[in-house]
Design a protein around this motif. Structure first.
Motif, PDB file in Angstrom:
ATOM      1  N   CYS A  74      37.400  45.774  31.471  1.00 34.18           N
ATOM      2  CA  CYS A  74      36.868  44.858  32.800  1.00 34.18           C
ATOM      3  C   CYS A  74      37.912  44.303  33.580  1.00 34.18           C
ATOM      4  CB  CYS A  74      35.900  43.964  32.149  1.00 34.18           C
ATOM      5  SG  CYS A  74      34.983  42.753  33.337  1.00 34.18           S
ATOM      6  N   ARG A  75      39.045  43.807  32.838  1.00 34.27           N
ATOM      7  CA  ARG A  75      40.235  43.025  33.563  1.00 34.27           C
ATOM      8  C   ARG A  75      40.915  44.365  34.287  1.00 34.27           C
ATOM      9  NH1 ARG A  75      41.858  38.573  35.364  1.00 34.27           N
ATOM     10  NH2 ARG A  75      43.805  39.271  36.456  1.00 34.27           N
ATOM     11  N   LYS A  76      41.167  45.370  33.657  1.00 33.14           N
ATOM     12  CA  LYS A  76      41.727  46.419  34.654  1.00 33.14           C
ATOM     13  C   LYS A  76      40.984  46.786  35.832  1.00 33.14           C
ATOM     14  CE  LYS A  76      43.860  48.768  30.561  1.00 33.14           C
ATOM     15  NZ  LYS A  76      43.759  49.964  29.823  1.00 33.14           N
ATOM     16  N   GLU A  77      39.525  46.831  35.803  1.00 33.95           N
ATOM     17  CA  GLU A  77      38.879  47.014  36.924  1.00 33.95           C
ATOM     18  C   GLU A  77      38.964  46.032  38.031  1.00 33.95           C
ATOM     19  OE1 GLU A  77      35.105  47.935  35.133  1.00 33.95           O
ATOM     20  OE2 GLU A  77      35.666  49.883  34.762  1.00 33.95           O
ATOM     21  N   LEU A  78      38.858  44.712  37.483  1.00 31.83           N
ATOM     22  CA  LEU A  78      39.284  43.545  38.279  1.00 31.83           C
ATOM     23  C   LEU A  78      40.662  43.907  39.046  1.00 31.83           C
ATOM     24  CD1 LEU A  78      38.315  40.940  39.335  1.00 31.83           C
ATOM     25  CD2 LEU A  78      39.223  39.782  37.442  1.00 31.83           C
ATOM     26  N   ALA A  80      42.132  46.412  39.650  1.00 29.65           N
ATOM     27  CA  ALA A  80      42.063  47.522  40.927  1.00 29.65           C
ATOM     28  C   ALA A  80      41.219  47.204  41.855  1.00 29.65           C
ATOM     29  CB  ALA A  80      41.539  48.645  39.979  1.00 29.65           C
ATOM     30  N   MET A  81      40.536  46.099  41.682  1.00 27.34           N
ATOM     31  CA  MET A  81      39.786  45.640  42.946  1.00 27.34           C
ATOM     32  C   MET A  81      40.545  44.955  43.630  1.00 27.34           C
ATOM     33  SD  MET A  81      36.659  43.012  42.944  1.00 27.34           S
ATOM     34  CE  MET A  81      35.623  43.863  42.101  1.00 27.34           C
ATOM     35  N   ARG A  82      41.831  44.537  43.501  1.00 21.95           N
ATOM     36  CA  ARG A  82      42.662  43.832  44.408  1.00 21.95           C
ATOM     37  C   ARG A  82      43.212  44.887  45.428  1.00 21.95           C
ATOM     38  NH1 ARG A  82      47.426  41.276  41.735  1.00 21.95           N
ATOM     39  NH2 ARG A  82      46.438  39.262  41.327  1.00 21.95           N
ATOM     40  N   LEU A  83      43.377  46.054  45.292  1.00 22.05           N
ATOM     41  CA  LEU A  83      43.623  47.095  46.177  1.00 22.05           C
ATOM     42  C   LEU A  83      42.691  47.489  47.280  1.00 22.05           C
ATOM     43  CD1 LEU A  83      45.363  49.668  43.511  1.00 22.05           C
ATOM     44  CD2 LEU A  83      46.365  48.036  45.103  1.00 22.05           C
ATOM     45  N   TYR A  84      41.291  47.024  47.148  1.00 24.04           N
ATOM     46  CA  TYR A  84      40.378  47.459  47.946  1.00 24.04           C
ATOM     47  C   TYR A  84      39.954  46.225  48.693  1.00 24.04           C
ATOM     48  CZ  TYR A  84      40.439  51.908  45.844  1.00 24.04           C
ATOM     49  OH  TYR A  84      40.640  53.111  45.420  1.00 24.04           O
ATOM     50  N   SER A  85      39.790  44.934  47.899  1.00 22.86           N
ATOM     51  CA  SER A  85      39.486  43.455  48.748  1.00 22.86           C
ATOM     52  C   SER A  85      40.091  42.641  47.889  1.00 22.86           C
ATOM     53  CB  SER A  85      37.693  43.464  48.636  1.00 22.86           C
ATOM     54  OG  SER A  85      37.387  42.615  48.956  1.00 22.86           O
ATOM     55  N   ALA A  94      38.353  34.132  39.796  1.00 18.91           N
ATOM     56  CA  ALA A  94      38.031  32.680  39.822  1.00 18.91           C
ATOM     57  C   ALA A  94      36.660  32.600  38.541  1.00 18.91           C
ATOM     58  CB  ALA A  94      37.678  32.134  41.049  1.00 18.91           C
ATOM     59  N   GLU A  95      35.789  33.493  38.698  1.00 22.98           N
ATOM     60  CA  GLU A  95      34.802  33.583  37.755  1.00 22.98           C
ATOM     61  C   GLU A  95      35.164  34.125  36.355  1.00 22.98           C
ATOM     62  OE1 GLU A  95      30.035  34.999  37.832  1.00 22.98           O
ATOM     63  OE2 GLU A  95      31.437  35.351  39.583  1.00 22.98           O
ATOM     64  N   PHE A  96      36.063  34.957  36.476  1.00 19.97           N
ATOM     65  CA  PHE A  96      36.325  35.293  35.123  1.00 19.97           C
ATOM     66  C   PHE A  96      37.192  34.502  34.324  1.00 19.97           C
ATOM     67  CE2 PHE A  96      39.284  38.129  32.395  1.00 19.97           C
ATOM     68  CZ  PHE A  96      38.467  39.309  32.067  1.00 19.97           C
ATOM     69  N   GLN A  97      38.270  33.611  35.140  1.00 11.80           N
ATOM     70  CA  GLN A  97      39.090  32.547  34.503  1.00 11.80           C
ATOM     71  C   GLN A  97      37.800  31.412  33.960  1.00 11.80           C
ATOM     72  OE1 GLN A  97      41.816  31.768  37.301  1.00 11.80           O
ATOM     73  NE2 GLN A  97      43.483  33.229  36.616  1.00 11.80           N
ATOM     74  N   THR A 138      30.326  47.117  39.424  1.00 11.34           N
ATOM     75  CA  THR A 138      29.554  47.489  40.590  1.00 11.34           C
ATOM     76  C   THR A 138      30.250  47.488  41.870  1.00 11.34           C
ATOM     77  OG1 THR A 138      27.404  47.260  39.175  1.00 11.34           O
ATOM     78  CG2 THR A 138      27.327  47.114  41.778  1.00 11.34           C
ATOM     79  N   ARG A 139      30.803  46.238  42.029  1.00 11.73           N
ATOM     80  CA  ARG A 139      31.407  45.821  43.198  1.00 11.73           C
ATOM     81  C   ARG A 139      32.679  47.022  43.543  1.00 11.73           C
ATOM     82  NH1 ARG A 139      31.274  44.911  48.535  1.00 11.73           N
ATOM     83  NH2 ARG A 139      33.141  43.723  49.057  1.00 11.73           N
ATOM     84  N   LEU A 140      33.431  47.248  42.535  1.00 12.34           N
ATOM     85  CA  LEU A 140      34.583  48.085  42.560  1.00 12.34           C
ATOM     86  C   LEU A 140      34.041  49.405  43.012  1.00 12.34           C
ATOM     87  CD1 LEU A 140      37.596  48.872  42.349  1.00 12.34           C
ATOM     88  CD2 LEU A 140      37.287  49.168  39.929  1.00 12.34           C
ATOM     89  N   SER A 141      32.928  49.958  42.505  1.00 14.21           N
ATOM     90  CA  SER A 141      32.342  51.150  42.767  1.00 14.21           C
ATOM     91  C   SER A 141      31.953  51.110  44.244  1.00 14.21           C
ATOM     92  CB  SER A 141      31.245  51.591  41.879  1.00 14.21           C
ATOM     93  OG  SER A 141      31.313  51.587  40.494  1.00 14.21           O
TER      94      SER A 141
END
Length: 149
Positions: A74-78, A80-85, A94-97, A138-141
């Motif tokens: 999950c952390r890796k996917e989060l 990876a999301m940085r590259l897209y948005s 923030a929610e994860f923390q 879901t958001r990353l997808s």
């Protein structure tokens, strides 16, 4: 039409991960009273958020490892999301923390409260992180599919 196909593909990818989970049946005997008391006095692992330390048993250890690896994925996917948005990343970060801080606070007092309270509270913390990880996936997808389309 492309958006509907993309959403359908993303949903299918997310749901296929859920369908592969198989129930775990343990053949390990429960620990003795001495082993349980020794496990309860061991310090919590500070480097792995959301995962309580468990007695050293193969079945229990693998179950904890599964949770830990799911959180790491999950952390890796989060990340990876940085590259897209960046905006989506910041929001989910923030929610994860926040969930991590709440869970770690609970884990600090977990051994000093009764089993009945733990039985009520622990599923809530587990649900929070699973639900957040599902939304991250879901958001990353969606972001990856949007870029590909």
């Amino acid at each position: 039409m492309k958006k509907m196909t993309g959403v359908a593909v993303a949903s299918l990818l997310v749901l296929t991960g859920c369908a592969k989970q198989q129930p775990v049946h343990s053949l390990v005997t429960p620990p003795t009273a001495d082993e349980q008391s020794a496990a309860q006095t061991s310090p919590e692992q500070q480097g792995t958020p959301f995962v309580a330390s468990a007695p050293a048993q193969p079945a229990t250890a693998s179950l904890g490892d599964d949770r830990s690896s799911n959180i790491q994925q999950c952390r890796k996917e989060l990340d990876a999301m940085r590259l897209y948005s960046q905006a989506s990343f910041d929001s989910y970060q923030a929610e994860f923390q926040k969930i991590g801080a709440q869970t770690n606070k609970y884990l600090q007092i977990k051994d000093s409260i009764g089993a009945d309270i733990n039985d009520l509270v622990m599923p809530r913390y587990q649900f929070q992180i699973r639900e957040l990880c599902f939304r991250i996936k879901t958001r990353l997808s969606q972001l990856i599919i949007r870029q590909a389309g």
